[in-house]
Scaffold this active site. Structure first.
Site, mmCIF file in Angstrom:
data_model
loop_
_atom_site.group_PDB
_atom_site.id
_atom_site.type_symbol
_atom_site.label_atom_id
_atom_site.label_comp_id
_atom_site.label_asym_id
_atom_site.label_seq_id
_atom_site.Cartn_x
_atom_site.Cartn_y
_atom_site.Cartn_z
ATOM 1 N N SER A 1 3.864 -6.063 3.634
ATOM 2 C CA SER A 1 4.895 -5.851 2.626
ATOM 3 C C SER A 1 5.844 -7.044 2.617
ATOM 4 O O SER A 1 6.518 -7.318 3.609
ATOM 5 C CB SER A 1 5.681 -4.581 2.937
ATOM 6 O OG SER A 1 6.885 -4.588 2.187
ATOM 7 N N HIS B 1 1.454 -6.314 -0.477
ATOM 8 C CA HIS B 1 2.144 -5.078 -0.855
ATOM 9 C C HIS B 1 3.516 -5.475 -1.406
ATOM 10 O O HIS B 1 4.314 -6.133 -0.731
ATOM 11 C CB HIS B 1 2.285 -4.146 0.347
ATOM 12 C CG HIS B 1 2.845 -2.798 0.006
ATOM 13 N ND1 HIS B 1 2.098 -1.796 -0.592
ATOM 14 C CD2 HIS B 1 4.097 -2.292 0.155
ATOM 15 C CE1 HIS B 1 2.865 -0.728 -0.778
ATOM 16 N NE2 HIS B 1 4.094 -1.006 -0.335
ATOM 17 N N ASP C 1 6.971 -4.212 -3.016
ATOM 18 C CA ASP C 1 7.853 -3.049 -3.127
ATOM 19 C C ASP C 1 8.948 -3.288 -4.167
ATOM 20 O O ASP C 1 9.864 -4.073 -3.931
ATOM 21 C CB ASP C 1 8.504 -2.765 -1.769
ATOM 22 C CG ASP C 1 7.540 -2.142 -0.776
ATOM 23 O OD1 ASP C 1 6.894 -1.133 -1.136
ATOM 24 O OD2 ASP C 1 7.425 -2.660 0.349
ATOM 25 N N MET D 1 12.083 -1.771 -6.153
ATOM 26 C CA MET D 1 13.072 -0.676 -6.034
ATOM 27 C C MET D 1 14.177 -0.869 -7.068
ATOM 28 O O MET D 1 14.623 -1.997 -7.293
ATOM 29 C CB MET D 1 13.707 -0.710 -4.649
ATOM 30 C CG MET D 1 12.709 -0.648 -3.521
ATOM 31 S SD MET D 1 13.559 -0.725 -1.939
ATOM 32 C CE MET D 1 12.158 -0.647 -0.822
ATOM 33 N N HIS E 1 4.024 -1.282 -5.506
ATOM 34 C CA HIS E 1 4.551 0.062 -5.214
ATOM 35 C C HIS E 1 5.886 0.203 -5.929
ATOM 36 O O HIS E 1 6.884 -0.397 -5.529
ATOM 37 C CB HIS E 1 4.703 0.177 -3.685
ATOM 38 C CG HIS E 1 5.311 1.452 -3.214
ATOM 39 N ND1 HIS E 1 5.751 1.639 -1.927
ATOM 40 C CD2 HIS E 1 5.554 2.636 -3.860
ATOM 41 C CE1 HIS E 1 6.246 2.857 -1.782
ATOM 42 N NE2 HIS E 1 6.146 3.484 -2.954
ATOM 43 N N MET F 1 9.097 1.982 -6.779
ATOM 44 C CA MET F 1 10.059 3.015 -6.378
ATOM 45 C C MET F 1 11.156 3.007 -7.425
ATOM 46 O O MET F 1 12.294 2.591 -7.174
ATOM 47 C CB MET F 1 10.580 2.720 -4.964
ATOM 48 C CG MET F 1 9.549 3.042 -3.887
ATOM 49 S SD MET F 1 9.856 2.204 -2.328
ATOM 50 C CE MET F 1 9.032 0.659 -2.662
ATOM 51 N N MET G 1 3.901 8.124 1.962
ATOM 52 C CA MET G 1 5.102 7.572 2.602
ATOM 53 C C MET G 1 5.281 8.223 3.971
ATOM 54 O O MET G 1 5.362 9.448 4.084
ATOM 55 C CB MET G 1 6.340 7.829 1.746
ATOM 56 C CG MET G 1 6.369 7.084 0.412
ATOM 57 S SD MET G 1 6.038 5.316 0.510
ATOM 58 C CE MET G 1 7.299 4.765 1.649
ATOM 59 N N ASP H 1 2.353 4.060 4.367
ATOM 60 C CA ASP H 1 3.433 3.109 4.096
ATOM 61 C C ASP H 1 4.720 3.526 4.809
ATOM 62 O O ASP H 1 5.333 4.524 4.449
ATOM 63 C CB ASP H 1 3.659 3.035 2.574
ATOM 64 C CG ASP H 1 4.601 1.914 2.192
ATOM 65 O OD1 ASP H 1 5.000 1.135 3.071
ATOM 66 O OD2 ASP H 1 4.928 1.815 0.985
HETATM 67 C C1 DX5 Z 1 9.588 1.407 2.107
HETATM 68 C C2 DX5 Z 1 8.533 0.500 1.516
HETATM 69 C C3 DX5 Z 1 7.614 -0.011 2.547
HETATM 70 C C4 DX5 Z 1 8.267 -0.872 3.590
HETATM 71 C C5 DX5 Z 1 7.405 -0.892 4.813
HETATM 72 O O1 DX5 Z 1 10.352 1.946 1.121
HETATM 73 O O2 DX5 Z 1 7.769 1.166 0.551
HETATM 74 O O3 DX5 Z 1 6.510 -0.681 1.961
HETATM 75 O O4 DX5 Z 1 8.508 -2.176 3.146
HETATM 76 O O5 DX5 Z 1 8.100 -1.544 5.808
HETATM 77 P P1 DX5 Z 1 7.881 -1.192 7.353
HETATM 78 O O6 DX5 Z 1 6.445 -1.478 7.656
HETATM 79 O O7 DX5 Z 1 8.807 -2.153 8.050
HETATM 80 O O8 DX5 Z 1 8.248 0.240 7.559
HETATM 81 ZN ZN ZN Z 2 5.771 0.258 -0.122
#
Ligand code: DX5
Ligand code: ZN
Length: 216
Positions: free
Chosen positions: A8, A33, A35, A37, A66, A68, A137, A175
């Protein structure tokens, strides 16, 4: 087939993103990956299209995006244009999930559904047949570096059994809080894709951490 490892980039040093992208390119990682948000669905804001654009220019591996964000259906075309290969939306953010997954596929991407730790696996029963990837998750989404929620193991087994009973083979992606200590048990439970942020980017040697995650 061996499991997927998807670092990620949220946990990378944003001042040296290009170095992180190149490191992942040269490593044994399978996917990036990504993320995204929005500060509404989760209590954090990460990055969006400008960062993805820079990543897509250099990425030699698929982008596992991903989302969010609330109402992700508004941005399907934009993420396709930005180069997403897999587009994952949250079950909790979609009123018309079936329509959204169909639209993601229609736009040429693989369709993923992410579920928060409180969402039961049984809610996926009637949607699994059009789902390429389930992002389970194992922390509450929003931040990297959180502690793994142990209840995830039983959810993985339940999802694997549900997929088997429907003759389906979705990616079962874990994840949040994936470490070198729990990766093996997660794979044994039925996971076939591991996201890792902190475990990769806080390691003294991130490439070696990826290698170690691949070798389980
Ligand atoms: C959390 C994200 C994850 C996160 C994982 O909201 O969706 O992808 O970056 O990070 P680690 O592996 O550090 O938990
Ligand atoms: Zn993620």
């Amino acid at each position: 087939m061996s499991h997927i490892v998807a670092p990620s980039i949220l946990s990378a040093d944003f001042g040296k993103l290009n170095e992180a992208f190149e490191m992942i390119n040269q490593s044994r990682a399978d996917w990036f990956h990504v993320d995204v948000m929005d500060g509404v669905f989760v209590p954090n804001i990460s990055f969006g299209f400008p960062v993805m654009k820079s990543l897509k220019k250099v990425a030699k591996k698929p982008l596992d995006v991903h989302l969010m964000i609330v109402q992700p259906e508004r941005y399907i075309e934009d993420f396709a244009k930005a180069g997403a290969n897999i587009l994952t939306v949250h079950y909790e953010a979609c009123t018309h999930l079936h329509r959204t997954l169909a639209a993601i596929k229609e736009a040429g991407m693989k369709a993923g559904v992410a579920i928060n730790p409180h969402t039961p696996i049984s809610f996926l029963k009637d949607i699994l047949y059009i789902t390429d990837l389930v992002c389970m998750m194992s922390v509450n989404p929003g931040f990297g570096g959180q502690k793994f929620i142990e209840n995830t193991y039983s959810k993985i087994k339940e999802l694997k059994a549900m997929a088997d009973s429907q003759n389906l083979q979705p990616y079962i992606e874990i994840d949040g809080g994936v470490t070198l200590s729990n990766a093996k048990s997660l794979i044994e439970a039925g996971a076939n894709a591991l996201v890792a942020g902190n475990t990769v980017f806080s390691a003294a040697n991130p490439m070696e951490a990826i290698e170690a995650l691949k070798n389980f």
